[in-house]
Enzyme design. Structure first.
Site, PDB file in Angstrom:
ATOM      1  N   ASP A  63     -30.503  20.980  -5.174  1.00 38.63           N
ATOM      2  CA  ASP A  63     -29.846  19.710  -5.494  1.00 38.63           C
ATOM      3  C   ASP A  63     -30.552  18.979  -6.633  1.00 38.63           C
ATOM      4  O   ASP A  63     -29.898  18.452  -7.547  1.00 38.63           O
ATOM      5  CB  ASP A  63     -29.832  18.796  -4.265  1.00 38.63           C
ATOM      6  CG  ASP A  63     -28.826  19.237  -3.220  1.00 38.63           C
ATOM      7  OD1 ASP A  63     -27.997  20.116  -3.523  1.00 38.63           O
ATOM      8  OD2 ASP A  63     -28.880  18.723  -2.093  1.00 38.63           O
ATOM      9  N   HIS A  76     -24.686  24.245   0.567  1.00 42.03           N
ATOM     10  CA  HIS A  76     -25.666  23.169   0.500  1.00 42.03           C
ATOM     11  C   HIS A  76     -26.955  23.734  -0.074  1.00 42.03           C
ATOM     12  O   HIS A  76     -27.051  24.934  -0.380  1.00 42.03           O
ATOM     13  CB  HIS A  76     -25.898  22.546   1.873  1.00 42.03           C
ATOM     14  CG  HIS A  76     -24.850  21.543   2.258  1.00 42.03           C
ATOM     15  ND1 HIS A  76     -24.668  20.367   1.579  1.00 42.03           N
ATOM     16  CD2 HIS A  76     -23.920  21.558   3.253  1.00 42.03           C
ATOM     17  CE1 HIS A  76     -23.673  19.682   2.129  1.00 42.03           C
ATOM     18  NE2 HIS A  76     -23.200  20.385   3.142  1.00 42.03           N
TER      19      HIS A  76
END
Length: 342
Positions: free
Chosen positions: A176, A146
């Site tokens: 991200d 992540h």
């Protein structure tokens, strides 16, 4: 007449989930593209449908707000890519598309019979973008991760630390958004331009970790010059220079000071009633991270701590000194800078 948006007529298939891919597709849509989001049946849907979903949304049969925002305006279609008929339907959609974005683990599309070789043979002008944590190939290709993992491996998390050296996990998804969304959009646009100029379609391989690492420009200069990583809290941009940092006010709020250039620092010092500090600047030889530099930083911190944020802002707003309040996100929504501005 109003000019058409630059991607008008471009058709995008969005097979992605959660944040980086859906936002990349949304950015393309904002530029004029037509986006079809393809999800699996229940159990294979975008996890954003449930993230922070409220009881009121469940009662109304609505997906979570995050999903609605990331997919606003997109057409939606359910296809089970494990089913042969649905895979054929996807190939039919893809044959009419310009862009396909996917975010599965590397190798999943190929195992489904939807690898780049198959898709490009069916549609030679197709731009396929694969977004992953560590790239489609390499020793870490199959690792899960992540945002916090990507910025940790790219050396960014180490830099997000104070003088005590303890990293702080940001509530902003650097990997991200910058490594995933923005890098994907840039790669897709470049590939579309190549196709428009008569070239073949491209497979754009976006590794969020590698993209974040590639953008470590300033810190990497320090490594190249000194052979070491910048020391948290002692570098030019991390607290080692009084002219660039965050300072607490009397009411527990903060001022952001970004007076990197000498004229900004001099104007700030005069406004603060400390003109004697004006020539104590890194550009005039004040060594970054030195005892003298840190002492001046502490003196500025003590001064800022004597007044509330509103009082400082009333004094410093007219000054061209690169100083701003540190706003909460709810304050941003109401600030004149953002109200009715895209």
């Amino acid at each position: 007449m109003t000019a058409a948006l630059p991607l008008t007529g471009v058709r995008v298939l969005d097979l992605t989930r959660l944040l980086p891919g859906p936002l990349a597709a949304l950015e393309l849509q904002r530029l004029g593209a037509e986006v079809l989001k393809i999800e699996g049946p229940p159990g294979q849907q975008d996890g954003a449908r449930e993230l922070w979903r409220t009881e009121a949304e469940r009662a109304a049969g609505e997906p979570a707000l995050m999903f609605r925002r990331l997919n606003e305006g997109k057409a939606l279609r359910t296809l089970d890519l494990r089913d042969e008929a649905d895979r054929t339907a996807l190939l039919d959609e893809m044959a009419r598309a310009d862009v396909l974005i996917e975010g599965f683990r590397p190798g999943v599309m190929a195992r489904l019979g939807l690898g780049w070789d198959v898709l490009s043979a069916r549609n030679p002008r197709l731009v396929m973008c694969s977004i992953s944590g560590y790239g489609q190939t390499g020793p870490w290709a199959q690792r899960a991760g992540h945002d916090i993992n990507y910025i940790a491996m790219a050396g960014v998390l180490h830099q997000l630390a104070g003088p005590d050296g303890e990293p702080v996990a940001p509530n902003f998804q650097i990997g991200d958004l910058m490594g995933g969304t923005q890098a994907a959009v840039a790669g897709i646009l470049a590939a579309l331009l190549a196709v428009q100029r008569g070239g073949a379609g491209r497979h754009v391989d976006i590794s969020m970790t590698h993209e974040v690492r590639r953008h470590q420009v300033l810190a990497d200069v320090v490594v190249a010059q000194t052979g070491r990583a910048p020391v948290p809290g002692r570098d030019l941009l991390s607290g080692g220079a009084p002219c660039y940092g965050v300072y607490r006010t009397a009411d527990g709020r903060h001022l952001a000071v970004g007076a990197l250039e000498l004229p900004f620092w001099q104007r700030l010092c005069v406004a603060l009633g400390r003109p004697e500090w004006s020539d104590r600047h890194w550009s005039l030889g004040l060594q970054v991270g030195s005892t003298e530099s840190l002492a001046l930083r502490d003196a500025l911190a003590a001064l800022v701590l004597t007044r509330a944020l509103a009082d400082w802002w009333a004094l410093l707003e007219p000054v061209d000194g690169c100083v701003t309040p540190v706003l909460r996100l709810d304050e941003c929504h109401a600030h004149a800078l953002f109200v009715n501005k895209r």
